[in-house]
Write a protein that holds these residues in place. Structure first.
Motif, mmCIF file in Angstrom:
data_model
loop_
_atom_site.group_PDB
_atom_site.id
_atom_site.type_symbol
_atom_site.label_atom_id
_atom_site.label_comp_id
_atom_site.label_asym_id
_atom_site.label_seq_id
_atom_site.Cartn_x
_atom_site.Cartn_y
_atom_site.Cartn_z
ATOM 1 N N VAL A 11 67.120 -27.505 76.960
ATOM 2 C CA VAL A 11 67.300 -26.075 76.720
ATOM 3 C C VAL A 11 66.020 -25.316 77.063
ATOM 4 O O VAL A 11 66.057 -24.273 77.730
ATOM 5 N N THR A 12 64.908 -25.857 76.631
ATOM 6 C CA THR A 12 63.611 -25.230 76.928
ATOM 7 C C THR A 12 63.407 -25.109 78.432
ATOM 8 O O THR A 12 63.023 -24.049 78.947
ATOM 9 N N LEU A 15 65.654 -22.518 79.900
ATOM 10 C CA LEU A 15 65.144 -21.181 79.582
ATOM 11 C C LEU A 15 64.008 -20.821 80.520
ATOM 12 O O LEU A 15 63.941 -19.706 81.055
ATOM 13 N N ASP A 16 63.129 -21.775 80.729
ATOM 14 C CA ASP A 16 62.005 -21.558 81.642
ATOM 15 C C ASP A 16 62.521 -21.237 83.036
ATOM 16 O O ASP A 16 62.054 -20.308 83.704
ATOM 17 N N PHE A 19 63.961 -17.816 83.287
ATOM 18 C CA PHE A 19 62.876 -16.836 83.371
ATOM 19 C C PHE A 19 62.339 -16.683 84.791
ATOM 20 O O PHE A 19 62.130 -15.581 85.277
ATOM 21 N N HIS A 20 62.127 -17.831 85.451
ATOM 22 C CA HIS A 20 61.320 -17.802 86.657
ATOM 23 C C HIS A 20 62.080 -17.923 87.965
ATOM 24 O O HIS A 20 61.515 -17.733 89.031
ATOM 25 N N ILE A 124 76.604 -19.248 72.252
ATOM 26 C CA ILE A 124 75.266 -18.737 72.574
ATOM 27 C C ILE A 124 74.909 -19.098 74.011
ATOM 28 O O ILE A 124 74.942 -20.265 74.388
ATOM 29 N N LEU A 129 69.833 -15.667 74.467
ATOM 30 C CA LEU A 129 68.508 -16.050 73.974
ATOM 31 C C LEU A 129 67.419 -15.196 74.604
ATOM 32 O O LEU A 129 66.496 -14.755 73.926
ATOM 33 N N LEU A 130 67.535 -14.982 75.908
ATOM 34 C CA LEU A 130 66.535 -14.180 76.596
ATOM 35 C C LEU A 130 66.532 -12.754 76.050
ATOM 36 O O LEU A 130 65.477 -12.180 75.789
ATOM 37 N N LYS A 132 67.835 -11.827 73.176
ATOM 38 C CA LYS A 132 67.567 -11.869 71.747
ATOM 39 C C LYS A 132 66.079 -11.782 71.444
ATOM 40 O O LYS A 132 65.666 -11.246 70.430
ATOM 41 N N HIS A 133 65.310 -12.328 72.353
ATOM 42 C CA HIS A 133 63.874 -12.369 72.103
ATOM 43 C C HIS A 133 63.300 -10.981 71.843
ATOM 44 O O HIS A 133 62.410 -10.790 71.031
ATOM 45 N N GLN A 136 64.634 -9.889 68.417
ATOM 46 C CA GLN A 136 64.079 -10.663 67.311
ATOM 47 C C GLN A 136 62.950 -9.955 66.579
ATOM 48 O O GLN A 136 62.887 -9.948 65.360
#
Lengths: 157, 157
Positions: A11-12, A15-16, A19-20, A124, A129-130, A132-133, A136
């Motif tokens: 998941v990490t 997510l990375d 992002f990129h 989800i 998540l992106l 949500k940050h 948050q």
DNA sequence: TACTTAACCAAGTGTAATAGTCAACTATTG
DNA sequence: CAATAGTTGACTATTACACTTGGTTAAGTA
């Protein structure tokens, strides 16, 4: 549905990647450096993610990985399921060697709970998540006492 | 919050206990037999559950284990947390060796998700699961494709 | 008091998944 | 052709899991 370090890594990493990889593919070396995960271990994880059709590999210079779906189409449960070994949480495997009625009763309860968690994680997405940050930080300040209404669809056999 | 077989065993055993310890204590031998879990392994799990203050052990003949709280006061997250090893999901351990900003960002995201799952499991009690089972039987007979709306009250610390 | 029951405790073992290494190969770019 | 970077397979160390063995301690019971 199991929740282990392996799934967290996946998941990490996703997510990375989310992002990129907006503009160009991201190499595993970059992710490995940023997230301090072993490159070869990442390769194994991404092999599974690729087979699951969640990422696309681009070879050669300038290559790397990209998401093969939109961030709002990739959910957490699928990522975890892709890298984890499938497991039969029942032990009685449905009905075969399960003679005890009481045992199956509690099994049922666990399987039900497990399905709930799965459904929850399915709801989800990476996009959530992106996004949500940002939320948050706000929510953290509000610190309010909410009541969760959770809607569960039962799968009938 | 990790989800492994160990946690499942613990929850299963606690459910079994909740079922049977209404009148008198339940021996681990009984649970072991019913749930086909090794007795000594159960002992280890219950040692942790006892230290967490969730069950009470009664020695001697007629003894066994009882819940030390009501079924609606025992939630799933606590059961799992009691038997699992504590784990630092961040790897950067807060801030110490974490120099990369981007890395901590995704860490944050994962920690956030992890907290969500934890809160979710915290909102589900043994009572919820036991009660749900009755509903399930009814639903099974009706055999309809219903959508369950389950309202869960969140316990705030 | 002796015996049984069953919780409690400690140390060890086999297995499997995790996490990672090493080495080779293939496709793409320049 | 050389460099890049994905792809693959085999192999290793570590760890948690699941379980075993062999006790000790406390509480009932004969």
């Amino acid at each position: 549905m199991r929740l282990t370090t392996k799934g967290r890594y996946a998941v990490t990493a996703m997510l990375d990647l989310a992002f990129h990889s907006q503009i160009k593919p991201v190499t595993l070396t970059e992710i490995a450096t940023r997230q301090t995960i072993s490159l070869s271990y990442l390769e194994q994880l991404f092999a599974r993610l690729r087979r699951a059709g969640m990422v696309k590999g681009v070879r050669g210079p300038g290559g790397g990985y990209t998401l093969s779906q939109k961030t709002n189409e990739i959910n957490i449960a699928d990522i975890i399921a892709a890298v984890d070994e499938p497991i039969d949480s029942t032990k009685c495997g449905g009905e075969a060697n399960c003679q005890k009625h009481q045992a199956c009763l509690t099994h049922d309860l666990w399987v039900g709970l497990s399905e709930q968690i799965k459904d929850y994680l399915k709801s989800i997405t990476l996009a959530d998540l992106l996004e949500k940050h940002h939320v948050q930080e706000v929510a953290k300040r509000q610190d309010q006492n909410t009541q969760h209404i959770i809607e569960l669809t039962r799968h009938t056999g």
